[in-house]
Design a protein around this motif. Sequence first.
Motif, PDB file in Angstrom:
ATOM      1  N   THR A 133       0.813  -1.215   0.000  1.00 28.91           N
ATOM      2  CA  THR A 133       0.000   0.000   0.000  1.00 28.91           C
ATOM      3  C   THR A 133       0.844   1.262   0.000  1.00 28.91           C
ATOM      4  OG1 THR A 133      -1.578  -1.283   1.236  1.00 28.91           O
ATOM      5  CG2 THR A 133      -1.963   1.070   1.182  1.00 28.91           C
TER       6      THR A 133
ATOM      7  N   ARG B 189       2.149   1.970  -3.457  1.00 33.19           N
ATOM      8  CA  ARG B 189       1.070   2.402  -4.356  1.00 33.19           C
ATOM      9  C   ARG B 189       0.693   3.853  -4.063  1.00 33.19           C
ATOM     10  NH1 ARG B 189      -3.036  -2.597  -4.534  1.00 33.19           N
ATOM     11  NH2 ARG B 189      -3.774  -1.536  -6.374  1.00 33.19           N
ATOM     12  N   ARG B 190       0.690   4.217  -2.789  1.00 35.65           N
ATOM     13  CA  ARG B 190       0.394   5.617  -2.418  1.00 35.65           C
ATOM     14  C   ARG B 190       1.470   6.549  -2.957  1.00 35.65           C
ATOM     15  NH1 ARG B 190      -1.572   4.660   3.600  1.00 35.65           N
ATOM     16  NH2 ARG B 190      -3.654   3.946   3.138  1.00 35.65           N
TER      17      ARG B 190
ATOM     18  N   LEU C  73       3.274   6.036  -5.671  1.00 37.53           N
ATOM     19  CA  LEU C  73       3.014   6.169  -7.112  1.00 37.53           C
ATOM     20  C   LEU C  73       1.859   7.138  -7.364  1.00 37.53           C
ATOM     21  CD1 LEU C  73       3.262   2.462  -8.338  1.00 37.53           C
ATOM     22  CD2 LEU C  73       4.744   4.340  -9.008  1.00 37.53           C
ATOM     23  N   ALA C  74       0.849   7.061  -6.510  1.00 36.71           N
ATOM     24  CA  ALA C  74      -0.332   7.927  -6.655  1.00 36.71           C
ATOM     25  C   ALA C  74       0.042   9.399  -6.502  1.00 36.71           C
ATOM     26  CB  ALA C  74      -1.393   7.543  -5.633  1.00 36.71           C
TER      27      ALA C  74
ATOM     28  N   GLN D 151       2.738  10.875  -7.567  1.00 34.04           N
ATOM     29  CA  GLN D 151       3.582  11.407  -8.650  1.00 34.04           C
ATOM     30  C   GLN D 151       2.810  12.474  -9.437  1.00 34.04           C
ATOM     31  OE1 GLN D 151       4.528   7.863 -10.861  1.00 34.04           O
ATOM     32  NE2 GLN D 151       6.473   7.620  -9.808  1.00 34.04           N
TER      33      GLN D 151
ATOM     34  N   PHE E  69       0.823  14.326 -12.307  1.00 36.70           N
ATOM     35  CA  PHE E  69      -0.131  13.759 -13.268  1.00 36.70           C
ATOM     36  C   PHE E  69       0.527  13.504 -14.630  1.00 36.70           C
ATOM     37  CE2 PHE E  69      -4.331  14.535 -15.713  1.00 36.70           C
ATOM     38  CZ  PHE E  69      -4.729  13.217 -15.567  1.00 36.70           C
TER      39      PHE E  69
ATOM     40  N   LYS F 222       2.413  10.359 -14.532  1.00 32.72           N
ATOM     41  CA  LYS F 222       1.535   9.177 -14.492  1.00 32.72           C
ATOM     42  C   LYS F 222       0.936   8.893 -15.875  1.00 32.72           C
ATOM     43  CE  LYS F 222      -0.764  10.469 -10.546  1.00 32.72           C
ATOM     44  NZ  LYS F 222      -1.759  10.270  -9.475  1.00 32.72           N
TER      45      LYS F 222
ATOM     46  N   ILE G  26      -6.864   8.388 -12.371  1.00 35.16           N
ATOM     47  CA  ILE G  26      -5.392   8.332 -12.356  1.00 35.16           C
ATOM     48  C   ILE G  26      -4.796   9.651 -11.838  1.00 35.16           C
ATOM     49  CG2 ILE G  26      -3.352   8.174 -13.889  1.00 35.16           C
ATOM     50  CD1 ILE G  26      -5.011   6.021 -15.462  1.00 35.16           C
ATOM     51  N   TYR G  27      -5.549  10.729 -11.928  1.00 35.00           N
ATOM     52  CA  TYR G  27      -5.068  11.990 -11.331  1.00 35.00           C
ATOM     53  C   TYR G  27      -4.807  11.784  -9.834  1.00 35.00           C
ATOM     54  CZ  TYR G  27      -4.801  16.910 -10.091  1.00 35.00           C
ATOM     55  OH  TYR G  27      -4.358  18.127  -9.624  1.00 35.00           O
ATOM     56  N   TYR G  28      -5.585  10.888  -9.210  1.00 29.64           N
ATOM     57  CA  TYR G  28      -5.503  10.705  -7.754  1.00 29.64           C
ATOM     58  C   TYR G  28      -4.815   9.414  -7.311  1.00 29.64           C
ATOM     59  CZ  TYR G  28      -9.044  14.346  -8.012  1.00 29.64           C
ATOM     60  OH  TYR G  28      -9.715  15.511  -8.287  1.00 29.64           O
ATOM     61  N   VAL G  29      -4.744   8.403  -8.206  1.00 30.14           N
ATOM     62  CA  VAL G  29      -4.205   7.102  -7.792  1.00 30.14           C
ATOM     63  C   VAL G  29      -3.031   6.686  -8.672  1.00 30.14           C
ATOM     64  CG1 VAL G  29      -6.487   6.390  -6.919  1.00 30.14           C
ATOM     65  CG2 VAL G  29      -5.752   5.665  -9.216  1.00 30.14           C
ATOM     66  N   GLU G  30      -2.477   5.516  -8.385  1.00 34.56           N
ATOM     67  CA  GLU G  30      -1.358   4.980  -9.163  1.00 34.56           C
ATOM     68  C   GLU G  30      -1.792   4.802 -10.636  1.00 34.56           C
ATOM     69  OE1 GLU G  30      -0.776   0.783  -8.080  1.00 34.56           O
ATOM     70  OE2 GLU G  30      -2.822   0.834  -7.371  1.00 34.56           O
ATOM     71  N   PRO G  31      -0.863   4.924 -11.593  1.00 35.03           N
ATOM     72  CA  PRO G  31      -1.242   4.732 -12.999  1.00 35.03           C
ATOM     73  C   PRO G  31      -1.657   3.295 -13.294  1.00 35.03           C
ATOM     74  CG  PRO G  31       1.113   5.241 -12.800  1.00 35.03           C
ATOM     75  CD  PRO G  31       0.545   5.272 -11.426  1.00 35.03           C
TER      76      PRO G  31
ATOM     77  N   GLU H  76      -8.089   4.089  -0.776  1.00 31.00           N
ATOM     78  CA  GLU H  76      -6.794   3.693  -0.222  1.00 31.00           C
ATOM     79  C   GLU H  76      -5.696   4.727  -0.475  1.00 31.00           C
ATOM     80  OE1 GLU H  76      -6.385  -1.054  -0.503  1.00 31.00           O
ATOM     81  OE2 GLU H  76      -4.875   0.104  -1.588  1.00 31.00           O
ATOM     82  N   GLN H  77      -5.756   5.380  -1.648  1.00 31.56           N
ATOM     83  CA  GLN H  77      -4.581   6.120  -2.116  1.00 31.56           C
ATOM     84  C   GLN H  77      -4.714   7.631  -2.136  1.00 31.56           C
ATOM     85  OE1 GLN H  77      -3.277   4.447  -5.857  1.00 31.56           O
ATOM     86  NE2 GLN H  77      -3.641   2.370  -5.141  1.00 31.56           N
TER      87      GLN H  77
END
Lengths: 52, 168
Positions: free
Chosen positions: A3, A6-7, A9-10, A12, A14, A17, B38-43, B145-146
Motif C-alpha cells: 500500500t 502504491r500511495r 506512485l499515486a 507522482q 499527473f 503518471k 489516475i489523477y488521484y491514484v497509481e497509474p 486507499e490512495q
Amino acid sequence: MNTMMRRELARQPFEQKIRKVADLIRLSQKLKAERVREEPSNSRKSAFRNPQ
Amino acid sequence: MSEELSGIPLADVLRAANDLVAAALIEDYALGGALAAIYYVEPFTTYDADIIFIAAEKGLSAGIPEIYARLQEQGWRVEREHLLINGFPVQFLAASGLTEEAVREARPIEYEGVPAKVFRPEHIIAIAASVGRHKDLARIEQLLEQTEIDRTLLDDILTRYNLKLPQP
C-alpha cells in the motif's frame, strides 16, 4: 506491491503518471502482437501432434 | 487502438475541449473516467479518455453533431463511438444529474500548461458506485486507499443520489 508503494506512485505528478499509462498501453499492445504472431505456429504444432 | 501509440495526447484533448467552450458549443467540461481516477491514484492501463460536458444546446442531440463536425475539421477521426486524436480514442459524453454536478464542482488543474478541470475523487467514487461494474468497484477501493477523501462531501453525494458504497 504494498500500500505504501502504491500511495507513493499515486502522489507522482499527473504528467508523469500519464506517460506511465502510455508505457503500459504500448507494453500491452506489444504482448498482444506477440501472442497473435505465436498463435499460428502453436496451432500448426498442435495439429502436427494431434493429426486427425 | 490498432496503431502504435506515441503517447497520450491529453494536452491536445484538453485544448480541443477548451476550444469547444470558447466556441460556445459546450458550456463546460471536465476530465472523467479512468484518467480522472489516475489523477488521484497509481497509474493503470486505460485505452481512452472521457470528456464529460455540459451541453450548450439543451436539445436531445446535446450538440454532439456540431461537436463532432468541429473536431473533424481539426483533424480528429471518428471510429465507432470514439473520436480519435493521434490514434488515441476520446469519448465526449453529455453530462446529466450526478455527472453534471461532477463537472460543475470539478477541480481546476493545469496539464502541460493547458487549463482544465478534473472530477473530484468524491464524485468519481459516487459515479463508480452508481455504475457498479467490477472495474468500478476496484476504482473505489483504489481511491479510498490512495487519496484524501472528504468523507462529509462523499456521504452527502451518496445520500442525495441514493447510492451506497460496496461492503468490503
